[in-house]
Scaffold this motif. Structure first.
Motif: not given
Length: 335
Positions: A313-317, A294-311
């Motif tokens: 939200v970009q991944g969410m979009a 039942p554990v379904k996973t998805h990984l969004q790797v954000i190119q150039g992304g850092e440990h912050n909210g702006k990164t």
């Protein structure tokens, strides 16, 4: 004079001189007296309906700010009846919520948690990170459900992390996040009765708290977007409470859920390529528990992304919002 006035007005408005910040704001709840109670249609609810109409009591939401599309971010001080904790919760509803065609529809709720201290504010309540405008845009493009957002404080103070949990002898932040905050939303918004309409998102320690909440109570919450999350509880306040700490460990909770074989949960992880210490931990978790039972996973790797909210939200979009939306429900009309 007209030119000077045209320049001065936006400056003064920015400074709050003409702002309606702090004024009462309604998110479509009937006023007291309509339909006999503050909750409006709550007296007419059908047992077989998928929709939960506002139950009341009506919260005293106040204007925090506005988006360009005319929607409002409000704030209220919530006295948690179940946790005993009192803190602020910011809320936002997309434009669709007030549209006539959705007047009797329940909307999915996303509880958005910040990283860092998460006190006395929740940084998602600002418009600078564009969380709300991203959800608005993606929902209009059919890439996301039109989530109603709840943005509570994460911790009771700025001294410690509480791991979004009920640590013995400490404020019950787990109960606050998973019971009191949802109860506030049910009291004031048209929501969905089933877990198909309830999700978390969070970054860093907030990502951990959301991840843990979904794994610990999968009958209430179906999905999470966990961005740059911690994977195991690490608050120093757990000292002397190892059994309770283990009961709030996502690794152990995932093992338990896999053994139970149901219900399905959807865990969308987001990590920036510059998060060198976070990436291996997330990948290890996915390798051990991801897409097993039942554990379904998805990984969004954000190119150039850092440990912050702006990164994040970009991944969410770029995919995370769409992925969890495909596994959730709403808006759903009442039966």
């Amino acid at each position: 004079m007209l030119v000077l006035g045209g320049i001065a007005w936006p400056v003064m408005d920015y400074l709050g001189v003409f702002s309606d910040q702090g004024d009462p704001v309604s998110f479509g709840q009937p006023e007291p007296g309509q339909d006999g109670q503050a909750g409006g249609d709550s007296g007419k609810q059908k047992k077989d309906s998928k929709v939960s109409f506002p139950t009341g009591p009506k919260a005293d939401f106040r204007v925090q700010s506005h988006l360009d599309d005319g929607t409002t971010i409000g704030v209220v001080t919530l006295h948690g009846k179940k946790s005993g904790f009192t803190g602020k919760v910011w809320v936002w509803a997309p434009k669709q919520y007030k549209e006539a065609k959705y007047a009797k529809s329940g909307f999915p709720v996303m509880i958005a948690l910040p990283g860092g201290n998460g006190y006395p504010t929740n940084y998602w309540m600002g418009t600078d990170l564009k969380l709300q405008s991203t959800i608005a845009k993606e929902s209009l493009e059919g890439k996301s459900l039109p989530f109603v957002l709840a943005m509570p404080v994460l911790n009771p103070d700025a001294k410690n992390y509480y791991d979004g949990s009920d640590i013995p002898g400490q404020p019950k932040m787990g109960t606050w996040l998973t019971e009191d905050v949802p109860d506030l939303m049910k009291a004031n918004f048209r929501t969905l009765k089933s877990r198909d309409g309830w999700a978390f998102m969070g970054s860093s320690s907030g990502g951990f708290s959301g991840l843990k909440a979904v794994l610990k109570d999968p009958n209430k919450f179906k999905a999470v977007i966990a961005s740059g999350p911690d994977i195991v509880p690490d608050s120093p306040l757990w000292a002397g409470h190892e059994a309770e700490k283990a009961a709030n460990n996502p690794e152990k909770l995932a093992e338990k859920l896999i053994a139970a074989k149901h219900p399905d949960v959807y865990l969308a992880f987001q990590v920036g390529t510059k998060e060198h210490t976070v990436m291996p931990k997330v990948k290890k978790f996915i390798q051990q528990y991801g897409n097993k039972g039942p554990v379904k996973t998805h990984l969004q790797v954000i190119q150039g992304g850092e440990h912050n909210g702006k990164t994040y939200v970009q991944g969410m979009a770029n995919g995370s919002l769409q992925w969890i939306s495909e596994h959730m429900e709403g808006p759903t009309p009442a039966s």
